[in-house]
Design a protein around this motif. Structure first.
Motif, PDB file in Angstrom:
ATOM      1  N   GLU A  30       0.863  -1.174   0.000  1.00  0.00           N
ATOM      2  CA  GLU A  30       0.000   0.000   0.000  1.00  0.00           C
ATOM      3  C   GLU A  30       0.899   1.223   0.000  1.00  0.00           C
ATOM      4  OE1 GLU A  30      -2.410  -1.091   3.509  1.00  0.00           O
ATOM      5  OE2 GLU A  30      -4.101  -0.894   2.112  1.00  0.00           O
ATOM      6  N   ARG A  31       0.335   2.338  -0.270  1.00  0.00           N
ATOM      7  CA  ARG A  31       1.141   3.564  -0.280  1.00  0.00           C
ATOM      8  C   ARG A  31       1.832   3.713   1.072  1.00  0.00           C
ATOM      9  NH1 ARG A  31       2.695   7.499  -3.093  1.00  0.00           N
ATOM     10  NH2 ARG A  31       2.561   9.671  -2.515  1.00  0.00           N
ATOM     11  N   ILE A  32       3.122   3.883   1.023  1.00  0.00           N
ATOM     12  CA  ILE A  32       3.924   4.001   2.246  1.00  0.00           C
ATOM     13  C   ILE A  32       3.911   5.451   2.713  1.00  0.00           C
ATOM     14  CG2 ILE A  32       6.250   3.698   3.222  1.00  0.00           C
ATOM     15  CD1 ILE A  32       4.802   1.065   2.440  1.00  0.00           C
ATOM     16  N   GLU A  33       3.707   5.614   4.014  1.00  0.00           N
ATOM     17  CA  GLU A  33       3.724   6.962   4.597  1.00  0.00           C
ATOM     18  C   GLU A  33       5.084   7.611   4.341  1.00  0.00           C
ATOM     19  OE1 GLU A  33       1.163   8.573   6.250  1.00  0.00           O
ATOM     20  OE2 GLU A  33      -0.043   6.850   5.651  1.00  0.00           O
ATOM     21  N   ARG A  34       5.075   8.913   4.309  1.00  0.00           N
ATOM     22  CA  ARG A  34       6.321   9.662   4.103  1.00  0.00           C
ATOM     23  C   ARG A  34       6.506  10.647   5.248  1.00  0.00           C
ATOM     24  NH1 ARG A  34       8.672   9.102  -1.331  1.00  0.00           N
ATOM     25  NH2 ARG A  34       7.322   7.657  -2.432  1.00  0.00           N
ATOM     26  N   GLY A  35       7.773  10.831   5.604  1.00  0.00           N
ATOM     27  CA  GLY A  35       8.088  11.783   6.653  1.00  0.00           C
ATOM     28  C   GLY A  35       8.035  13.200   6.122  1.00  0.00           C
ATOM     29  N   ALA A  36       8.309  14.162   6.999  1.00  0.00           N
ATOM     30  CA  ALA A  36       8.301  15.574   6.610  1.00  0.00           C
ATOM     31  C   ALA A  36       9.313  15.847   5.504  1.00  0.00           C
ATOM     32  CB  ALA A  36       8.598  16.446   7.836  1.00  0.00           C
ATOM     33  N   ASP A  37      10.350  15.025   5.450  1.00  0.00           N
ATOM     34  CA  ASP A  37      11.383  15.189   4.424  1.00  0.00           C
ATOM     35  C   ASP A  37      11.005  14.514   3.098  1.00  0.00           C
ATOM     36  OD1 ASP A  37      11.579  12.537   5.160  1.00  0.00           O
ATOM     37  OD2 ASP A  37      13.704  12.619   5.704  1.00  0.00           O
ATOM     38  N   GLY A  38       9.814  13.896   3.039  1.00  0.00           N
ATOM     39  CA  GLY A  38       9.356  13.256   1.811  1.00  0.00           C
ATOM     40  C   GLY A  38       9.835  11.828   1.618  1.00  0.00           C
ATOM     41  N   ARG A  39      10.616  11.332   2.550  1.00  0.00           N
ATOM     42  CA  ARG A  39      11.139   9.962   2.425  1.00  0.00           C
ATOM     43  C   ARG A  39      10.180   8.956   3.044  1.00  0.00           C
ATOM     44  NH1 ARG A  39      17.507  10.083   2.479  1.00  0.00           N
ATOM     45  NH2 ARG A  39      17.779  12.129   1.551  1.00  0.00           N
ATOM     46  N   ARG A  40      10.207   7.771   2.472  1.00  0.00           N
ATOM     47  CA  ARG A  40       9.336   6.696   2.970  1.00  0.00           C
ATOM     48  C   ARG A  40       9.677   6.362   4.419  1.00  0.00           C
ATOM     49  NH1 ARG A  40      10.599   5.714  -2.245  1.00  0.00           N
ATOM     50  NH2 ARG A  40       8.941   5.078  -3.656  1.00  0.00           N
ATOM     51  N   ARG A  41       8.628   6.124   5.203  1.00  0.00           N
ATOM     52  CA  ARG A  41       8.764   5.697   6.592  1.00  0.00           C
ATOM     53  C   ARG A  41       7.853   4.483   6.762  1.00  0.00           C
ATOM     54  NH1 ARG A  41      13.209   6.983   8.731  1.00  0.00           N
ATOM     55  NH2 ARG A  41      12.276   6.337  10.680  1.00  0.00           N
ATOM     56  N   PHE A  42       8.456   3.334   6.949  1.00  0.00           N
ATOM     57  CA  PHE A  42       7.724   2.080   7.057  1.00  0.00           C
ATOM     58  C   PHE A  42       7.359   1.817   8.509  1.00  0.00           C
ATOM     59  CE2 PHE A  42      10.205   1.837   3.239  1.00  0.00           C
ATOM     60  CZ  PHE A  42       9.411   1.145   2.338  1.00  0.00           C
ATOM     61  N   GLY A  43       6.101   1.446   8.725  1.00  0.00           N
ATOM     62  CA  GLY A  43       5.641   1.082  10.061  1.00  0.00           C
ATOM     63  C   GLY A  43       5.771  -0.417  10.279  1.00  0.00           C
ATOM     64  N   GLU A  44       5.428  -0.849  11.485  1.00  0.00           N
ATOM     65  CA  GLU A  44       5.522  -2.265  11.865  1.00  0.00           C
ATOM     66  C   GLU A  44       4.694  -3.152  10.936  1.00  0.00           C
ATOM     67  OE1 GLU A  44       6.996  -5.447  13.727  1.00  0.00           O
ATOM     68  OE2 GLU A  44       7.528  -3.419  14.365  1.00  0.00           O
ATOM     69  N   ARG A  45       3.463  -2.741  10.632  1.00  0.00           N
ATOM     70  CA  ARG A  45       2.603  -3.537   9.742  1.00  0.00           C
ATOM     71  C   ARG A  45       3.208  -3.644   8.347  1.00  0.00           C
ATOM     72  NH1 ARG A  45      -3.120  -1.940   9.195  1.00  0.00           N
ATOM     73  NH2 ARG A  45      -3.315  -4.040   8.342  1.00  0.00           N
ATOM     74  N   ASP A  46       3.816  -2.542   7.885  1.00  0.00           N
ATOM     75  CA  ASP A  46       4.470  -2.569   6.573  1.00  0.00           C
ATOM     76  C   ASP A  46       5.593  -3.602   6.560  1.00  0.00           C
ATOM     77  OD1 ASP A  46       2.935  -0.335   5.620  1.00  0.00           O
ATOM     78  OD2 ASP A  46       4.350   1.028   6.601  1.00  0.00           O
ATOM     79  N   VAL A  47       6.407  -3.587   7.606  1.00  0.00           N
ATOM     80  CA  VAL A  47       7.539  -4.508   7.689  1.00  0.00           C
ATOM     81  C   VAL A  47       7.052  -5.953   7.746  1.00  0.00           C
ATOM     82  CG1 VAL A  47       9.529  -5.228   9.082  1.00  0.00           C
ATOM     83  CG2 VAL A  47       9.076  -2.786   8.725  1.00  0.00           C
TER      84      VAL A  47
END
Length: 125
Positions: A30-47
């Motif tokens: 699914e679309r991966i959340e991004r931090g304020a810097d625009g980079r992907r930030r994967f959560g536990e469920r994503d991993v």
């Protein structure tokens, strides 16, 4: 909430960062959340999901079947179809295991044979 970078997740999963981005692009993630810097930030469920995908792929599941499975999971329904997909794949994995076991037995037999052949030469020394 703990999050991980693309690099950290790639290392955890044993795949490349490129593969992670590709998985997202082809709809396995699914679309991966991004931090304020625009980079992907994967959560536990994503991993956890990525680790499942990596294991399915390592068993030889096709990317097309993985995509089908991902769509079914995201829909929240299709349990019967998910079950059928996984049961079909389990049969493929079991057949591969049988074939690998036969290969292992062949190797073991060859090793034993060569050990018997080389034993007299080693005993002469």
């Amino acid at each position: 909430m703990t999050t991980w970078t693309t690099r950290e997740v790639a290392v955890k999963a044993g795949i490349t960062e490129h593969t992670l981005r590709w998985y997202e692009r082809i709809g396995l993630l699914e679309r991966i959340e991004r931090g304020a810097d625009g980079r992907r930030r994967f959560g536990e469920r994503d991993v956890e999901w990525i680790l499942l995908l990596v294991r399915l792929r390592s068993t030889g599941m096709s990317v097309r079947d993985m995509q089908r499975y991902a769509v079914l999971v995201r829909s929240g329904a299709g349990e019967a179809e998910r079950l059928a997909l996984l049961e079909e794949h389990r049969q493929v994995v079991r057949a591969a295991l049988v074939a690998q076991q036969e290969c292992l037995e062949l190797l073991d037999n060859k090793i034993c044979s060569y050990r018997r052949m080389t034993r007299p030469a080693q005993e002469e020394r």
